[in-house]
Scaffold this motif. Structure first.
Motif, PDB file in Angstrom:
ATOM      1  N   SER B  28      45.568  30.454  30.442  1.00  0.00           N
ATOM      2  CA  SER B  28      45.241  31.478  29.434  1.00  0.00           C
ATOM      3  C   SER B  28      43.838  32.029  29.659  1.00  0.00           C
ATOM      4  O   SER B  28      43.575  33.201  29.395  1.00  0.00           O
ATOM      5  N   GLY B  29      42.932  31.179  30.179  1.00  0.00           N
ATOM      6  CA  GLY B  29      41.593  31.683  30.496  1.00  0.00           C
ATOM      7  C   GLY B  29      41.657  32.763  31.559  1.00  0.00           C
ATOM      8  O   GLY B  29      41.031  33.816  31.428  1.00  0.00           O
ATOM      9  N   LEU B  30      42.443  32.508  32.609  1.00  0.00           N
ATOM     10  CA  LEU B  30      42.540  33.477  33.708  1.00  0.00           C
ATOM     11  C   LEU B  30      43.258  34.744  33.262  1.00  0.00           C
ATOM     12  O   LEU B  30      42.899  35.848  33.655  1.00  0.00           O
ATOM     13  N   ALA B  31      44.302  34.585  32.424  1.00  0.00           N
ATOM     14  CA  ALA B  31      45.119  35.744  32.045  1.00  0.00           C
ATOM     15  C   ALA B  31      44.434  36.587  30.970  1.00  0.00           C
ATOM     16  O   ALA B  31      44.499  37.815  30.999  1.00  0.00           O
ATOM     17  N   LEU B  32      43.780  35.912  29.997  1.00  0.00           N
ATOM     18  CA  LEU B  32      43.250  36.645  28.848  1.00  0.00           C
ATOM     19  C   LEU B  32      41.738  36.884  28.901  1.00  0.00           C
ATOM     20  O   LEU B  32      41.242  37.906  28.427  1.00  0.00           O
ATOM     21  N   GLY B  33      40.998  35.916  29.480  1.00  0.00           N
ATOM     22  CA  GLY B  33      39.537  36.016  29.425  1.00  0.00           C
ATOM     23  C   GLY B  33      38.986  36.862  30.546  1.00  0.00           C
ATOM     24  O   GLY B  33      39.689  37.157  31.515  1.00  0.00           O
ATOM     25  N   PRO B  34      37.710  37.251  30.443  1.00  0.00           N
ATOM     26  CA  PRO B  34      37.074  37.982  31.545  1.00  0.00           C
ATOM     27  C   PRO B  34      36.810  37.020  32.698  1.00  0.00           C
ATOM     28  O   PRO B  34      36.286  35.926  32.485  1.00  0.00           O
ATOM     29  N   PHE B  35      37.184  37.421  33.910  1.00  0.00           N
ATOM     30  CA  PHE B  35      36.984  36.575  35.070  1.00  0.00           C
ATOM     31  C   PHE B  35      35.518  36.653  35.509  1.00  0.00           C
ATOM     32  O   PHE B  35      34.933  35.675  35.938  1.00  0.00           O
ATOM     33  N   ALA B  36      34.964  37.840  35.362  1.00  0.00           N
ATOM     34  CA  ALA B  36      33.575  38.047  35.773  1.00  0.00           C
ATOM     35  C   ALA B  36      32.852  38.856  34.706  1.00  0.00           C
ATOM     36  O   ALA B  36      33.477  39.433  33.818  1.00  0.00           O
ATOM     37  N   THR B  37      31.511  38.841  34.765  1.00  0.00           N
ATOM     38  CA  THR B  37      30.752  39.767  33.925  1.00  0.00           C
ATOM     39  C   THR B  37      29.921  40.646  34.847  1.00  0.00           C
ATOM     40  O   THR B  37      29.410  40.178  35.867  1.00  0.00           O
ATOM     41  N   LEU B  38      29.785  41.885  34.442  1.00  0.00           N
ATOM     42  CA  LEU B  38      29.037  42.844  35.251  1.00  0.00           C
ATOM     43  C   LEU B  38      27.834  43.285  34.434  1.00  0.00           C
ATOM     44  O   LEU B  38      27.978  43.877  33.356  1.00  0.00           O
ATOM     45  N   LYS B  39      26.634  42.973  34.944  1.00  0.00           N
ATOM     46  CA  LYS B  39      25.410  43.369  34.243  1.00  0.00           C
ATOM     47  C   LYS B  39      24.734  44.472  35.040  1.00  0.00           C
ATOM     48  O   LYS B  39      24.602  44.358  36.262  1.00  0.00           O
ATOM     49  N   PRO B  40      24.283  45.549  34.377  1.00  0.00           N
ATOM     50  CA  PRO B  40      23.578  46.621  35.091  1.00  0.00           C
ATOM     51  C   PRO B  40      22.302  46.097  35.759  1.00  0.00           C
ATOM     52  O   PRO B  40      21.903  46.574  36.819  1.00  0.00           O
ATOM     53  N   ASN B  41      21.608  45.127  35.119  1.00  0.00           N
ATOM     54  CA  ASN B  41      20.494  44.446  35.786  1.00  0.00           C
ATOM     55  C   ASN B  41      20.412  43.017  35.266  1.00  0.00           C
ATOM     56  O   ASN B  41      21.239  42.598  34.462  1.00  0.00           O
ATOM     57  N   ARG B  42      19.397  42.272  35.697  1.00  0.00           N
ATOM     58  CA  ARG B  42      19.437  40.828  35.442  1.00  0.00           C
ATOM     59  C   ARG B  42      19.201  40.443  33.983  1.00  0.00           C
ATOM     60  O   ARG B  42      19.437  39.292  33.605  1.00  0.00           O
TER      61      ARG B  42
END
Lengths: 244, 390
Positions: B28-42
């Protein structure tokens, strides 16, 4: 009257005196402060910071005691026993995690202030309570359990009237460990803007004022020793009341 | 086994309840949750990215298939070795797949964007890591084999980091500009933690022996060390600044060997003081717990007090001493992070810098190696204690 008792009373009296009227101690600390710098921390009321520090620790302690004991009961019941080895190794692994890291990782989730400190305090307090409650629940001798069953007690009654009272000293021992680490973690909480006595130490370190450092650290150390003493006394009382 | 337990075991004979839970959480983590987060900067907050958005379609499909197959393996009652391999394989595959996310998500010339794991990744990764560690417990490996398994996993993780497959992830982007500082702080951390425990052993073993032979000394000594241990680390570090600073100012030989009010000296002294209680109490109680008949047999065979101590009591006491040493070392490795606050260095430097800059990846750069170090030390000493008990 022995030395330890006298030392304890002296500690309580000096903490109370310092909180009531910090200026009495100014001559003692004067030589530690840089020339012309203030000696007593005045950016906040020291008694108020102490109350906040203790309040935060107590709140977290209550939560971790509740969760830790419930978890320990769950994995010692027939329906939860399958998770016992796993929860043991989880608790062991959890202890390898430094509290500072828990604190730092909680910040992005809940922001700066008292909340991340509270989260770190609760998580870090659960482990010793859980481990000690587990040991305590295993402490009930087989004959006591058999006697309870023979009296026709249900499982819940046996837990409430036999196993939990016998485990109480161990649970209190876990609570004492949690309280000691809680006072320490609450201190570091000042690094993420929680209002605790750590503020005084950090202000001293930042401005090179050893008088601040010593009064903050001294207060924290005295509180930790007194709290640990009080819980140790409770632990002994409980062990006397419910001998195995 | 009671009747309830027997029926519970019979009822769940095809499914492994722990494995079922872990598989459910992971999938359920893989199917429903975000796999990665994308940050514009650190520093900015990350936006969640799902598995199929974060990875190229073939990689995403491969991850999902592998995870599903492994989930079935761990949810059923399967041999422990198979569960261990399934857990490790998925954990490694998830890391490698995450390593491909930056090149899929971010333009090559965007140097600021940061890709890190999302909570869906963490759930799946931790669930499978749990299954693997549970499988190791079930395998009942001998101590030496446990250390070998730990070494294999660490070597695998090291190879993965060294291969460059993860270089574009946020944690390693924090590492890259600090590579030199990282290793020098690592040396400081090792010196602080292992050095202070070694110092505590050198001082603590004679003190423990003194406690063992003189009960009048034991009470006050253990009472004093218990009080020290109660004092929070930052307070003890801070309280040592004044006396050590005075020493450095008034004793030329002290400052010549590098003792000063701030920095490594007060941290080292404080960590040694903390480690003394478990060592002294451990030596005293381990010696006290040696069976009386073994000691009497030694005396009867004409051994001197000293021979009995070295040849009979010490080997019998070793496992308990190693067990208390494990707790001490794990605790000291964690406490050494706080030492960064008084300028002693160590991995805590990155944790507190990261806190100050609200850069969570920098915090992790300090926290992850600390946890790994403590975990490795714990497994190794645990195995040593068990080996000594045999």
């Amino acid at each position: 009257m022995n030395v330890a008792f006298v030392a304890r009373v002296a500690l309580i009296v000096s903490v109370a005196a310092f909180l009531a009227a910090p200026s009495i101690f100014e001559p003692l600390l004067r030589s530690l402060a840089p020339e012309g710098a203030p000696v007593i921390y005045r950016h906040a009321n020291l008694a108020e910071l102490t109350a906040l520090h203790l309040g935060l620790t107590a709140l977290a302690l209550a939560a971790s005691a509740l969760v830790g004991v419930i978890l320990a009961i769950s994995v010692t019941q027939p329906w939860g026993r399958e998770f016992l080895p796993l929860s043991r190794s989880l608790a062991n692994a959890g202890q390898t995690f430094p509290p500072v890291a828990v604190l730092a990782i909680a910040v992005p989730a809940v922001g700066f202030g008292a909340e991340p400190t509270l989260i770190a305090l609760i998580i870090y307090g659960i482990l010793p309570v859980f481990e000690n409650a587990l040991a305590g629940l295993g402490r009930a001798p087989a004959r006591a359990l058999e006697a309870a069953d023979a009296c026709g007690m249900t499982r819940a009654q046996r837990l409430r009237k036999v196993e939990l009272p016998l485990a109480l000293p161990a649970i209190l021992a876990g609570l004492r460990l949690a309280a000691i680490s809680g006072v320490a973690t609450a201190t570091i909480g000042s690094a993420v803007a929680a209002r605790t006595l750590g503020e005084v130490v950090f202000a001293g370190l930042a401005s090179n004022n050893l008088a601040y450092v010593v009064q903050g650290a001294g207060l924290i150390a005295a509180l930790a020793i007194l709290i640990s003493d009080a819980l140790l006394a409770m632990e002994r009382k409980a062990a006397e009341a419910f001998p195995v | 086994m009671t009747a309830i337990e027997a029926s519970a075991a019979a009822g769940s004979s095809t499914f492994d309840r722990l494995g079922l839970l872990a598989a459910g959480v992971a999938i359920s983590g893989l199917a429903l949750g975000p796999f990665a987060t994308l940050k514009p900067n650190r520093i900015l907050d990350g936006a969640p990215v799902s598995l199929f958005a974060a990875l190229s379609p073939p990689v995403a499909a491969a991850v999902m298939l592998l995870a599903a197959a492994a989930a079935i393996v761990v949810a059923l009652r399967t041999p422990a070795l198979l569960r261990l391999l399934a857990g490790l394989a998925v954990a490694a595959a998830l890391l490698i797949a995450l390593g491909t996310a930056p090149s899929h998500l971010v333009a090559r010339d965007d140097m600021l964007a940061r890709i890190g794991p999302g909570w869906g990744f963490w759930l799946a990764f931790l669930a499978f890591a749990l299954v693997a560690s549970d499988a190791i417990v079930r395998l009942r490996l001998r101590p030496l084999m446990r250390v070998a398994a730990l070494a294999l996993v660490l070597a695998g993780a090291g190879a993965l980091f060294a291969s460059g497959a993860l270089d574009d992830l946020s944690l390693l982007k924090e590492y890259a500009p600090r590579a030199q500082a990282f290793w020098s702080e690592a040396r400081t951390h090792l010196l602080l933690s292992f050095g202070s425990v070694a110092a505590a052993l050198t001082l603590g073993v004679p003190l423990g022996l003194a406690c063992h032979f003189s009960p009048r000394f034991e009470g006050p000594a253990l009472g004093f060390l218990t009080a020290i241990q109660t004092i929070p680390s930052i307070a003890l570090f801070a309280l040592l600044i004044a006396p050590l600073g005075w020493l450095a100012a008034n004793l030329p030989s002290a400052s010549a060997v590098g003792i000063s009010g701030v920095g490594i000296a007060p941290a080292f002294v404080a960590l040694t003081l903390y480690a003394l209680l478990p060592v002294v109490a451990g030596v005293a109680s381990a010696l006290a717990s040696t069976p009386r008949d073994a000691v009497e047999a030694a005396r009867a065979s004409g051994m001197t007090e000293r021979q009995a101590l070295l040849l009979v009591k010490a080997p019998l006491a070793a496992p308990r001493l190693l067990a208390s040493l494990r707790v001490t070392l794990v605790q000291t490795i964690g406490l050494a992070t706080v030492a960064a606050l008084i300028g002693a260095g160590g991995f805590g430097t990155f944790v507190f810098q990261g806190m100050g800059q609200t850069a969570i990846d920098l915090v992790l750069l300090g926290a992850v190696p600390t946890v790994a170090l403590a975990f490795a030390a714990s497994v190794a000493l645990d195995a040593a204690a068990e080996a000594a008990a045999r």
